[in-house]
Design a protein around this motif. Structure first.
Motif, mmCIF file in Angstrom:
data_model
loop_
_atom_site.group_PDB
_atom_site.id
_atom_site.type_symbol
_atom_site.label_atom_id
_atom_site.label_comp_id
_atom_site.label_asym_id
_atom_site.label_seq_id
_atom_site.Cartn_x
_atom_site.Cartn_y
_atom_site.Cartn_z
ATOM 1 N N GLY A 143 -3.750 108.693 26.004
ATOM 2 C CA GLY A 143 -2.688 109.432 25.477
ATOM 3 C C GLY A 143 -2.117 110.233 26.275
ATOM 4 N N PHE A 144 -2.863 110.853 27.416
ATOM 5 C CA PHE A 144 -2.208 111.814 28.298
ATOM 6 C C PHE A 144 -1.066 111.312 29.026
ATOM 7 C CE2 PHE A 144 -2.109 113.687 32.461
ATOM 8 C CZ PHE A 144 -1.909 114.983 32.206
ATOM 9 N N ARG A 145 0.131 112.249 29.093
ATOM 10 C CA ARG A 145 1.102 111.988 30.098
ATOM 11 C C ARG A 145 1.608 113.419 30.562
ATOM 12 N NH1 ARG A 145 -0.333 107.756 28.721
ATOM 13 N NH2 ARG A 145 0.775 105.915 27.823
ATOM 14 N N PRO A 146 1.669 113.530 31.906
ATOM 15 C CA PRO A 146 1.862 114.942 32.426
ATOM 16 C C PRO A 146 3.134 115.482 31.846
ATOM 17 C CG PRO A 146 1.405 113.265 34.135
ATOM 18 C CD PRO A 146 1.394 112.495 32.875
ATOM 19 N N LYS A 147 3.138 116.588 31.436
ATOM 20 C CA LYS A 147 4.335 117.379 30.947
ATOM 21 C C LYS A 147 4.869 118.385 31.965
ATOM 22 C CE LYS A 147 2.574 117.055 26.209
ATOM 23 N NZ LYS A 147 1.753 117.717 25.342
ATOM 24 N N VAL A 148 4.226 118.767 32.977
ATOM 25 C CA VAL A 148 4.503 119.773 33.834
ATOM 26 C C VAL A 148 4.627 119.424 35.187
ATOM 27 C CG1 VAL A 148 3.846 122.069 34.553
ATOM 28 C CG2 VAL A 148 3.165 121.376 32.318
ATOM 29 N N SER A 149 5.893 119.564 35.726
ATOM 30 C CA SER A 149 6.229 119.053 36.934
ATOM 31 C C SER A 149 5.775 120.357 37.965
ATOM 32 C CB SER A 149 7.821 118.672 37.113
ATOM 33 O OG SER A 149 8.387 119.926 37.216
ATOM 34 N N LEU A 150 5.855 119.567 39.248
ATOM 35 C CA LEU A 150 5.239 120.852 40.349
ATOM 36 C C LEU A 150 6.518 122.047 40.303
ATOM 37 C CD1 LEU A 150 3.765 121.479 42.676
ATOM 38 C CD2 LEU A 150 5.041 120.009 44.160
ATOM 39 N N GLU A 151 7.617 121.587 40.381
ATOM 40 C CA GLU A 151 8.739 122.664 40.331
ATOM 41 C C GLU A 151 8.777 123.516 39.013
ATOM 42 O OE1 GLU A 151 13.750 122.949 40.800
ATOM 43 O OE2 GLU A 151 12.443 121.373 41.685
ATOM 44 N N LYS A 152 8.372 122.934 37.984
ATOM 45 C CA LYS A 152 8.510 123.702 36.759
ATOM 46 C C LYS A 152 7.260 124.589 36.491
ATOM 47 C CE LYS A 152 7.977 123.362 31.781
ATOM 48 N NZ LYS A 152 7.913 122.278 30.694
ATOM 49 N N GLU A 153 6.150 124.273 37.147
ATOM 50 C CA GLU A 153 4.991 125.670 37.218
ATOM 51 C C GLU A 153 5.318 126.430 38.412
ATOM 52 O OE1 GLU A 153 1.880 127.503 36.055
ATOM 53 O OE2 GLU A 153 3.023 125.720 34.885
ATOM 54 N N ILE A 154 5.834 125.910 39.648
ATOM 55 C CA ILE A 154 6.081 126.949 40.498
ATOM 56 C C ILE A 154 7.119 127.932 40.011
ATOM 57 C CG2 ILE A 154 7.478 126.921 42.741
ATOM 58 C CD1 ILE A 154 5.697 124.612 43.661
ATOM 59 N N THR A 155 8.154 127.342 39.137
ATOM 60 C CA THR A 155 9.104 128.571 38.674
ATOM 61 C C THR A 155 8.486 129.371 37.726
ATOM 62 O OG1 THR A 155 10.848 126.873 38.900
ATOM 63 C CG2 THR A 155 11.237 128.437 37.346
ATOM 64 N N ARG A 156 7.353 128.880 36.994
ATOM 65 C CA ARG A 156 6.815 129.720 35.971
ATOM 66 C C ARG A 156 5.969 130.784 36.837
ATOM 67 N NH1 ARG A 156 5.330 125.838 30.814
ATOM 68 N NH2 ARG A 156 4.077 124.708 32.301
ATOM 69 N N MET A 157 5.485 130.489 37.784
ATOM 70 C CA MET A 157 4.253 131.074 38.634
ATOM 71 C C MET A 157 5.312 132.366 39.296
ATOM 72 S SD MET A 157 1.838 128.422 40.691
ATOM 73 C CE MET A 157 1.047 129.614 41.279
ATOM 74 N N PHE A 158 6.673 131.949 39.862
ATOM 75 C CA PHE A 158 7.578 133.139 40.445
ATOM 76 C C PHE A 158 7.774 133.997 39.359
ATOM 77 C CE2 PHE A 158 8.288 130.427 44.120
ATOM 78 C CZ PHE A 158 8.386 131.255 45.043
ATOM 79 N N GLU A 159 8.268 133.512 38.085
ATOM 80 C CA GLU A 159 8.738 134.223 36.959
ATOM 81 C C GLU A 159 7.527 135.326 36.636
ATOM 82 O OE1 GLU A 159 9.393 131.343 33.914
ATOM 83 O OE2 GLU A 159 11.539 130.889 34.681
ATOM 84 N N LEU A 160 6.313 134.812 36.624
ATOM 85 C CA LEU A 160 5.367 135.888 36.201
ATOM 86 C C LEU A 160 4.961 136.904 37.526
ATOM 87 C CD1 LEU A 160 3.117 136.781 34.230
ATOM 88 C CD2 LEU A 160 1.596 135.104 35.427
ATOM 89 N N LEU A 161 4.839 136.206 38.660
ATOM 90 C CA LEU A 161 4.394 137.118 39.791
ATOM 91 C C LEU A 161 5.382 138.184 40.317
ATOM 92 C CD1 LEU A 161 2.130 134.352 41.443
ATOM 93 C CD2 LEU A 161 1.384 136.008 39.967
ATOM 94 N N THR A 162 6.616 137.755 40.098
ATOM 95 C CA THR A 162 7.715 138.574 40.330
ATOM 96 C C THR A 162 7.827 139.860 39.644
ATOM 97 O OG1 THR A 162 9.466 137.203 39.532
ATOM 98 C CG2 THR A 162 8.905 137.039 41.900
ATOM 99 N N LYS A 163 7.280 139.895 38.506
ATOM 100 C CA LYS A 163 7.351 140.805 37.478
ATOM 101 C C LYS A 163 6.642 142.266 38.050
ATOM 102 C CE LYS A 163 7.311 138.560 33.096
ATOM 103 N NZ LYS A 163 6.573 138.378 31.737
ATOM 104 N N LYS A 164 7.336 143.524 37.903
ATOM 105 C CA LYS A 164 7.153 144.396 38.818
ATOM 106 C C LYS A 164 5.703 144.968 38.545
ATOM 107 C CE LYS A 164 8.744 149.149 39.608
ATOM 108 N NZ LYS A 164 9.770 150.200 39.488
ATOM 109 N N GLU A 165 5.134 144.947 37.368
ATOM 110 C CA GLU A 165 3.691 145.261 37.129
ATOM 111 C C GLU A 165 2.759 144.141 37.580
ATOM 112 O OE1 GLU A 165 4.984 143.142 33.311
ATOM 113 O OE2 GLU A 165 5.857 144.305 34.705
#
Length: 168
Positions: A143-165
């Motif tokens: 029943g596994f179907r990928p939910k996270v595209s490469l672009e979506k996870e890269i965006t989430r990484m940028f969102e987290l890693l660009t936070k000042k702290e």
């Protein structure tokens, strides 16, 4: 199960996102890091994304969130006693060049960064182009179907890693 793990990248699961104290580590070094994680970190720091040769090397990748779902599904559906199954845990095949271009696109369009891609002669002894196929029949059967595209996870990484702290 004999799990053949694809390259895991990213930082997000719903559980980790629910509480900053649960934040996972992010490896970007050449031993434990993944090229996706490293490229995002380099983009944020203004370091050119380094591609060996033309960047035609293909590998199997899977976002952390999808990898965790796969493991849960495997644990919940163990093989019968004496049964053996190989599980290729990947959600997509990507060329290194395409990963760099996706990181550059997300970094520039969504985060206003000037991301440069730099090609260098490949120091590895490997074919620039080669066939790379992954047969993954067991996970879809569970029943596994990928939910996270490469672009979506890269965006989430940028969102987290660009936070000042976090960037600090």
């Amino acid at each position: 199960y004999d799990v053949m793990q694809g390259v895991i990248y990213g930082v997000h699961t719903d559980e980790v996102a629910a509480d900053p104290r649960l934040r996972t580590r992010l490896d970007i070094d050449e031993w434990f890091g993944t090229v996706v994680n490293r490229f995002v970190a380099q983009a944020i720091l203004g370091i050119p994304l380094t591609i060996y040769g033309e960047g035609e090397q293909i590998r199997g990748f899977i976002a952390l969130e999808d990898a965790m779902e796969c493991m849960v599904r495997l644990i919940a559906s163990p093989p019968e006693p004496g049964q053996y199954a190989v599980v290729n845990q990947v959600s997509g095949l990507h060329k290194i060049r395409d990963i760099a271009q996706t990181v550059a696109k997300v970094g520039s369009r969504k985060f206003g960064l000037k991301v440069k891609i730099q090609r260098i002669e490949n120091p590895r002894v490997e074919a620039e182009k080669h066939p790379y196929y992954v047969v993954s029949q067991n996970l879809p059967r569970l029943g596994f179907r990928p939910k996270v595209s490469l672009e979506k996870e890269i965006t989430r990484m940028f969102e987290l890693l660009t936070k000042k702290e976090i960037k600090k």
